[in-house]
Write a protein that holds these residues in place. Sequence first.
Motif, PDB file in Angstrom:
ATOM      1  N   GLN A   1      -0.207  -8.156  11.830  1.00  0.00           N
ATOM      2  CA  GLN A   1      -0.266  -7.878  10.403  1.00  0.00           C
ATOM      3  C   GLN A   1       0.017  -6.404  10.143  1.00  0.00           C
ATOM      4  O   GLN A   1      -0.329  -5.538  10.951  1.00  0.00           O
ATOM      5  CB  GLN A   1      -1.641  -8.244   9.843  1.00  0.00           C
ATOM      6  CG  GLN A   1      -1.969  -9.733   9.936  1.00  0.00           C
ATOM      7  CD  GLN A   1      -3.378 -10.030   9.481  1.00  0.00           C
ATOM      8  OE1 GLN A   1      -4.316  -9.348   9.864  1.00  0.00           O
ATOM      9  NE2 GLN A   1      -3.516 -11.059   8.660  1.00  0.00           N
ATOM     10  N   GLY A   2       0.651  -6.117   9.017  1.00  0.00           N
ATOM     11  CA  GLY A   2       1.009  -4.745   8.704  1.00  0.00           C
ATOM     12  C   GLY A   2       0.613  -4.344   7.308  1.00  0.00           C
ATOM     13  O   GLY A   2       0.414  -5.184   6.423  1.00  0.00           O
ATOM     14  N   LEU A   3       0.505  -3.051   7.099  1.00  0.00           N
ATOM     15  CA  LEU A   3       0.179  -2.479   5.797  1.00  0.00           C
ATOM     16  C   LEU A   3       1.210  -1.399   5.502  1.00  0.00           C
ATOM     17  O   LEU A   3       1.406  -0.483   6.298  1.00  0.00           O
ATOM     18  CB  LEU A   3      -1.234  -1.887   5.820  1.00  0.00           C
ATOM     19  CG  LEU A   3      -1.747  -1.271   4.514  1.00  0.00           C
ATOM     20  CD1 LEU A   3      -1.844  -2.337   3.421  1.00  0.00           C
ATOM     21  CD2 LEU A   3      -3.123  -0.640   4.737  1.00  0.00           C
ATOM     22  N   ASP A   4       1.876  -1.519   4.360  1.00  0.00           N
ATOM     23  CA  ASP A   4       2.953  -0.609   3.980  1.00  0.00           C
ATOM     24  C   ASP A   4       2.387   0.507   3.102  1.00  0.00           C
ATOM     25  O   ASP A   4       1.864   0.250   2.014  1.00  0.00           O
ATOM     26  CB  ASP A   4       4.030  -1.381   3.231  1.00  0.00           C
ATOM     27  CG  ASP A   4       5.292  -0.559   2.991  1.00  0.00           C
ATOM     28  OD1 ASP A   4       5.240   0.666   3.145  1.00  0.00           O
ATOM     29  OD2 ASP A   4       6.329  -1.163   2.643  1.00  0.00           O
ATOM     30  N   LEU A   5       2.505   1.752   3.587  1.00  0.00           N
ATOM     31  CA  LEU A   5       2.004   2.916   2.850  1.00  0.00           C
ATOM     32  C   LEU A   5       3.150   3.771   2.316  1.00  0.00           C
ATOM     33  O   LEU A   5       2.939   4.908   1.898  1.00  0.00           O
ATOM     34  CB  LEU A   5       1.119   3.770   3.765  1.00  0.00           C
ATOM     35  CG  LEU A   5      -0.088   3.070   4.391  1.00  0.00           C
ATOM     36  CD1 LEU A   5      -0.776   3.996   5.390  1.00  0.00           C
ATOM     37  CD2 LEU A   5      -1.072   2.614   3.319  1.00  0.00           C
ATOM     38  N   SER A   6       4.356   3.224   2.307  1.00  0.00           N
ATOM     39  CA  SER A   6       5.562   4.014   2.045  1.00  0.00           C
ATOM     40  C   SER A   6       5.608   4.625   0.654  1.00  0.00           C
ATOM     41  O   SER A   6       6.264   5.656   0.446  1.00  0.00           O
ATOM     42  CB  SER A   6       6.810   3.149   2.252  1.00  0.00           C
ATOM     43  OG  SER A   6       6.807   2.542   3.517  1.00  0.00           O
ATOM     44  N   GLN A   7       4.944   4.011  -0.336  1.00  0.00           N
ATOM     45  CA  GLN A   7       5.044   4.487  -1.704  1.00  0.00           C
ATOM     46  C   GLN A   7       4.084   5.625  -2.014  1.00  0.00           C
ATOM     47  O   GLN A   7       4.156   6.217  -3.100  1.00  0.00           O
ATOM     48  CB  GLN A   7       4.788   3.323  -2.671  1.00  0.00           C
ATOM     49  CG  GLN A   7       5.784   2.177  -2.528  1.00  0.00           C
ATOM     50  CD  GLN A   7       7.227   2.634  -2.642  1.00  0.00           C
ATOM     51  OE1 GLN A   7       7.581   3.366  -3.571  1.00  0.00           O
ATOM     52  NE2 GLN A   7       8.062   2.224  -1.690  1.00  0.00           N
ATOM     53  N   LEU A   8       3.221   5.959  -1.087  1.00  0.00           N
ATOM     54  CA  LEU A   8       2.269   7.049  -1.299  1.00  0.00           C
ATOM     55  C   LEU A   8       2.893   8.387  -0.908  1.00  0.00           C
ATOM     56  O   LEU A   8       3.956   8.445  -0.292  1.00  0.00           O
ATOM     57  CB  LEU A   8       0.999   6.800  -0.489  1.00  0.00           C
ATOM     58  CG  LEU A   8       0.218   5.524  -0.863  1.00  0.00           C
ATOM     59  CD1 LEU A   8      -0.945   5.316   0.097  1.00  0.00           C
ATOM     60  CD2 LEU A   8      -0.280   5.600  -2.302  1.00  0.00           C
ATOM     61  N   HIS A   9       2.217   9.471  -1.282  1.00  0.00           N
ATOM     62  CA  HIS A   9       2.657  10.804  -0.892  1.00  0.00           C
ATOM     63  C   HIS A   9       2.356  10.987   0.591  1.00  0.00           C
ATOM     64  O   HIS A   9       1.204  10.873   1.030  1.00  0.00           O
ATOM     65  CB  HIS A   9       1.920  11.851  -1.732  1.00  0.00           C
ATOM     66  CG  HIS A   9       2.282  13.258  -1.400  1.00  0.00           C
ATOM     67  ND1 HIS A   9       1.557  14.342  -1.844  1.00  0.00           N
ATOM     68  CD2 HIS A   9       3.306  13.788  -0.646  1.00  0.00           C
ATOM     69  CE1 HIS A   9       2.106  15.455  -1.392  1.00  0.00           C
ATOM     70  NE2 HIS A   9       3.167  15.142  -0.661  1.00  0.00           N
TER      71      HIS A   9
END
Length: 308
Positions: free
Chosen positions: A19-27
Amino acid sequence: MTAQFIRRVSLIVGNASGQGLDLSQLHIKFSIWGATTQSPKHTTIRVYNVADSTAKLLQQEFQQVFLQAGYGDNFGLIFGGAIKQIRKGRENATDTFIDIIAADGDEAYNWSVVNTTLAAGWSQTDYHNALVQSMSSYGISAGYTPEFAATKLPRGKVCYGMTKDYMRQLAGAAGTQWSIQDGQLHMVPISGYRPDESVVLTSDTGMIGVPTQTVDGILVKCLLNPNIKPGSRIQINNASIQQAALSVDYTATNYFPSLDNDGFYKVYAMTQTGDTRGPDFYTDMICAAVNGTAPLTSTYTNAVVSGG
């Protein structure tokens, strides 16, 4: 190379079940260090203003981090490795952060043990295969490997101990430097380079400032480029290199890496830095001429040795 504009960053953290969590949209801010000699590649990634529930989830469930970056179509993986620590903090009155501190291949480097016997008639290829096999349980596979000597040794060899100690022996005998990059064990000849396509650097393709010849190597800076790896080649115009000045007081100790006649330089150590909401998005390199004199002292050597 395509024009370098419109930055792209992808930051994914994952757990053992896939399972993964995408943090790409944060600073996001990051700094990645890698080199051609043994010390594990490592990074610190700072992510701002993460929800408390997400921060808690990161600390409890996720073990891997994958960071991709670049410009437009020139986009790729610049770090993949194991999370060592997730640290919470506050930068100022309004901004909180989490630091993801991760390393690539450090478990294999620090804990892998080889326990085998090579039968009489073994070669460097057999030796290498046994060492890679001992690291496989930590997720390490074979990467770029040069053509080893075909010599067959007349006596058997017992291997029992830390894999990294035997890797140093093999690398020394084969005239190579070894490192773990993105889960792969690479061995790059001291007088050679990885067979990736050379990256041509000019002011039009992202080079920043003026390359400088120093006792540590040829220092080069460019816009972040995922195609540049430790052990790979770059090509620059020698006319753009600011040559070092000799000291007449210390002539005997003046030592500078040579310039390559064709402008090809091997990347020995590098950092990738980025900020999705700031100016930093750079690749900084310590290089030396392909088949020329290498940076053997000061910054490069100290960084590599202390990292091991």
